[in-house]
Design a protein around this motif. Structure first.
Motif, short mmCIF file in Angstrom:
data_model
loop_
_atom_site.label_atom_id
_atom_site.label_comp_id
_atom_site.label_asym_id
_atom_site.label_seq_id
_atom_site.Cartn_x
_atom_site.Cartn_y
_atom_site.Cartn_z
N ALA A 130 0.82 -1.21 0.00
CA ALA A 130 0.00 0.00 0.00
C ALA A 130 0.85 1.26 0.00
O ALA A 130 0.38 2.33 -0.38
N GLY A 131 2.11 1.14 0.43
CA GLY A 131 2.97 2.32 0.45
C GLY A 131 3.51 2.70 -0.92
O GLY A 131 4.03 3.79 -1.12
N ARG A 132 3.38 1.79 -1.87
CA ARG A 132 4.03 1.99 -3.17
C ARG A 132 3.49 3.21 -3.92
O ARG A 132 4.26 4.07 -4.37
N ASN A 133 2.17 3.27 -4.07
CA ASN A 133 1.58 4.41 -4.82
C ASN A 133 1.90 5.76 -4.19
O ASN A 133 2.35 6.66 -4.89
N PRO A 134 1.66 5.90 -2.87
CA PRO A 134 1.98 7.21 -2.26
C PRO A 134 3.46 7.57 -2.40
O PRO A 134 3.79 8.72 -2.61
N ARG A 135 4.34 6.61 -2.30
CA ARG A 135 5.76 6.92 -2.45
C ARG A 135 6.05 7.47 -3.84
O ARG A 135 6.84 8.37 -4.02
N ARG A 136 5.38 6.90 -4.83
CA ARG A 136 5.65 7.30 -6.21
C ARG A 136 4.89 8.56 -6.59
O ARG A 136 5.43 9.47 -7.20
N TRP A 137 3.60 8.65 -6.22
CA TRP A 137 2.73 9.70 -6.74
C TRP A 137 2.30 10.74 -5.72
O TRP A 137 1.46 11.57 -6.00
N GLY A 138 2.87 10.65 -4.53
CA GLY A 138 2.42 11.52 -3.43
C GLY A 138 2.33 12.99 -3.79
O GLY A 138 1.34 13.65 -3.48
N ALA A 139 3.36 13.49 -4.48
CA ALA A 139 3.37 14.91 -4.83
C ALA A 139 2.19 15.24 -5.73
O ALA A 139 1.56 16.30 -5.61
N TRP A 140 1.87 14.33 -6.62
CA TRP A 140 0.73 14.56 -7.52
C TRP A 140 -0.59 14.62 -6.74
O TRP A 140 -1.46 15.44 -7.03
N TYR A 141 -0.73 13.74 -5.71
CA TYR A 141 -1.96 13.77 -4.91
C TYR A 141 -2.10 15.11 -4.19
O TYR A 141 -3.19 15.65 -4.05
N VAL A 142 -0.97 15.63 -3.74
CA VAL A 142 -0.99 16.95 -3.10
C VAL A 142 -1.44 18.00 -4.11
O VAL A 142 -2.29 18.85 -3.82
N ALA A 143 -0.90 17.91 -5.32
CA ALA A 143 -1.28 18.87 -6.36
C ALA A 143 -2.78 18.77 -6.66
O ALA A 143 -3.48 19.78 -6.79
N GLU A 144 -3.28 17.54 -6.71
CA GLU A 144 -4.73 17.35 -6.95
C GLU A 144 -5.55 18.09 -5.91
O GLU A 144 -6.55 18.74 -6.22
N HIS A 145 -5.11 17.95 -4.66
CA HIS A 145 -5.79 18.64 -3.56
C HIS A 145 -5.76 20.15 -3.80
O HIS A 145 -6.78 20.84 -3.69
N ARG A 146 -4.58 20.66 -4.14
CA ARG A 146 -4.44 22.11 -4.36
C ARG A 146 -5.32 22.58 -5.53
O ARG A 146 -5.88 23.67 -5.49
N PHE A 147 -5.39 21.77 -6.58
CA PHE A 147 -6.25 22.15 -7.72
C PHE A 147 -7.69 22.30 -7.27
O PHE A 147 -8.41 23.21 -7.68
N ARG A 148 -8.11 21.38 -6.41
CA ARG A 148 -9.48 21.44 -5.93
C ARG A 148 -9.72 22.71 -5.11
O ARG A 148 -10.77 23.33 -5.20
N VAL A 149 -8.72 23.06 -4.33
CA VAL A 149 -8.83 24.30 -3.56
C VAL A 149 -8.87 25.49 -4.52
O VAL A 149 -9.70 26.39 -4.38
N MET A 150 -8.00 25.47 -5.54
CA MET A 150 -7.97 26.57 -6.51
C MET A 150 -9.31 26.68 -7.23
O MET A 150 -9.74 27.77 -7.57
#
Lengths: 308, 299
Positions: free
Chosen positions: B35-55
């Motif tokens: 389960a740690g694999r995806n967040p390790r690889r794509w974590g920054a993108w998930y953060v960006a997704e969050h920010r886009f939603r805020v924007m």
């Protein structure tokens, strides 16, 4: 008995000279509901942060799900649900959106997260609040949303730091009910609290923590049996007279605690003690006989009450 | 990867000692590692997704600012002020082009810096302190460095959208004579990020805002706009004042944009210096912002 999900051995966290956690050891079994009971500043939250793999330990051993948090932080956190002491919901997003963005942090596909979000809104009794702004929710609702958010990854272990602090009694009972359900479903709970009633309600087993160390460990009932009597007689004689009267109560009950505002008499039979005291010509302004609680355990262990 | 493998074999080593008790445990451990694999690889993108939603919650502002402010500035300066500049001093002081052509690439670069000023100040204070969503991300499997990366990534995308809109309006105004003009979009984003990453790192160090951010706006961003060759060439200053421009990312970004939009004549080495300076500044800010993210989130 399967392997414990959390093993802490001689766990230490120092900030400069100050040891916030000073050699704590405990184990939590799968499906168990384990509590850290203690006053503010006892080191509960620091312990929670280390178990939550967001704070590095200064010394000692710690494994969560068989992994060392220093090396496998993301892996461990992928299996945890965290309800922090202060809500950190994103107030710029709507209620349901908070669940959607959070689910993605675990690398879950969008479709699955959307389904979970709806289930969890129902679980948190917030179905009709999905589009509401976070700030329009009451304190209890925000707390339930934070718990829903913590469940979005279907965690093996749920960490709850002071889950009901600051909530009114009704909101607390709703929350406890939700947590009970999780417990019944086999979720492992690790919670901190400074409310003894909460610890008694929710914890299978707990440690009493003070000044970064463990004072006692056991089930709530066992702790009460070991460190307190069956009943407690609470009397108020007026704050200026309590100490004076206490001097004349020698031989009454198993043990006395003289607090600034009241005197506690520990005994198997509180009513009988009260009769003996009034028989001796002492008349408290108010008196109350109650069952012993963890509060008494804490008082016995530390000489202080939990909420100061 | 090797770390992951080592731990798994450690868990299995334990299981070997006590197979009945450890079966379940190594399953749990294995599930965590998977389960740690995806967040390790794509974590920054998930953060960006969050920010886009805020924007998205302030899309209106983004669009109005993205279209409205270039319209306003291009018209006021490139058309209005230009009638005076072109009429009285001629094209000579601004390198032989109309004032509109001269000022437009500078406005493009400075628009990116404005976005940096918006996105790398209060939203960063918000995320660390006022509404600590960054702690929430870190409590999930996101690493502190990924929080910083994701925020930068999301702002880069917003800058790109802004720059494309701005550039489109420049085309409409006829402010882009050179075919290489579109490269000014990239240089504007680079300029915004170079300044922005350093600004983000600085904001991340603030435990509370007692007016520092307003000071940055007033005494860094505004003077930078005035002394970066935006409205007039830096060379009108005496040589001892010109270093103010040389350290300003906006000056490098502006000159670079001019090279692209109208072939502003400068030696090639200077163009290389502009790019190198901006890249270096971005790299320093980025590394610094990541470090502070670790310090603040892993207490």
């Amino acid at each position: 008995m399967s392997q414990p999900v959390i093993v802490a051995r001689d766990l230490v966290k120092r900030y400069g000279e100050f040891a916030a956690v000073d050699g704590i050891s405990f184990e939590v079994a799968p499906g168990e509901s384990f509590g850290l009971l203690g006053p503010n500043g006892a080191g509960k939250s620091t312990t929670m942060r280390m178990v939550g793999a967001v704070s590095t330990r200064t010394a000692g051993d710690l494994t969560i799900l068989g992994l060392d948090p220093d090396r496998f932080g993301p892996e461990i956190r992928s299996q945890l649900g965290v309800v922090p002491q202060a809500d950190n919901l994103d107030t710029e997003l709507r209620v349901r959106e908070n669940l959607l963005v959070y689910g993605r942090y675990f690398g879950l596909p969008r479709k699955l997260v959307a389904e979970r979000a709806d289930e969890l809104l129902a679980f948190a009794q917030l179905e009709d609040k999905g589009k509401a702004k976070v700030d329009s929710l009451s304190g209890g609702m925000k707390r339930r949303l934070t718990i829903a958010r913590a469940l979005v990854n279907d965690p093996r272990v749920l960490l709850l730091d002071e889950p009901t602090t600051g909530l009114d009694p009704q909101a607390r009972h709703i929350l406890w009910d939700r947590l009970f359900r999780l417990k019944e479903q086999g979720t492992t709970l690790l919670l901190t609290t400074h409310y003894m009633d909460e610890a008694e309600q929710l914890c299978d087993r707990l440690v009493v923590v003070d000044k970064g160390t463990i004072m006692a460990e056991g089930t709530p009932a066992a702790l009460i049996r070991r460190y307190s009597s069956r009943e407690v007689l609470e009397m108020r004689f007026g704050s200026d007279r309590n100490a004076d009267v206490a001097g004349r109560l020698a031989g009454i009950g198993d043990r006395l605690e003289v607090l600034p505002d009241r005197i506690l008499v520990y005994s198997e039979n509180g009513e009988a003690e009260l009769e003996r005291i009034t028989g001796a010509g002492l008349h408290p302004i108010t008196s109350l006989v109650r069952r012993s609680s963890l509060e008494d355990v804490f008082l016995r262990l530390t000489g202080r009450s939990l909420i100061e | 990867m090797s770390e992951v493998r080592r731990s798994r074999s450690a868990a299995e080593g334990d299981a070997y000692r006590d197979p009945s008790a450890m079966d379940a445990a190594s399953d749990v451990t294995r599930a965590a590692l998977a389960a740690g694999r995806n967040p390790r690889r794509w974590g920054a993108w998930y953060v960006a997704e969050h920010r886009f939603r805020v924007m998205r919650s302030y899309t209106g502002t983004v669009v109005v600012a993205g279209i409205g402010s270039p319209l306003l500035y291009l018209y006021a300066l490139g058309v209005g002020l230009a009638t005076i500049v072109d009429g009285s001093v001629g094209a000579e002081p601004v390198g032989g082009v109309s004032y509109l052509v001269f000022v437009a690439p500078a406005l493009l670069a400075s628009a990116a810096v404005t976005v940096a000023g918006e996105e790398f100040t209060y939203p960063i204070m918000l995320g660390y302190k006022w509404n600590p969503t960054f702690s929430g991300m870190h409590a999930a499997p996101i690493r502190p460095q990924q929080v910083a990366d994701g925020v930068i990534l999301s702002v880069a995308v917003r800058m790109l959208v802004n720059a494309v809109l701005f550039f489109a309006l420049m085309l409409v105004f006829g402010a882009v004579p050179a075919a290489t003009g579109f490269l000014a979009i990239a240089s504007a984003v680079l300029t915004g990020l170079a300044f922005g990453a350093v600004l983000m790192a600085y904001t991340s160090t603030l435990e509370e805002d007692t007016g520092q951010l307003a000071m940055v706006m007033r005494f860094v961003v505004l003077p930078m706009t005035l002394f970066s060759g935006t409205f007039f060439p830096l060379t009108v200053f005496p040589i001892w004042l010109q270093p103010i421009g040389w350290i300003s990312p906006l000056w490098h970004g502006t000159e670079l944009a001019r090279v692209f939009t109208y072939g502003y004549p400068e030696p090639i080495w200077l163009t290389v210096v502009h790019v190198a300076y901006l890249v270096a500044m971005f790299a320093v800010g980025w590394v610094w912002a990541r470090r502070i993210a670790v310090r603040r989130l892993r207490k």
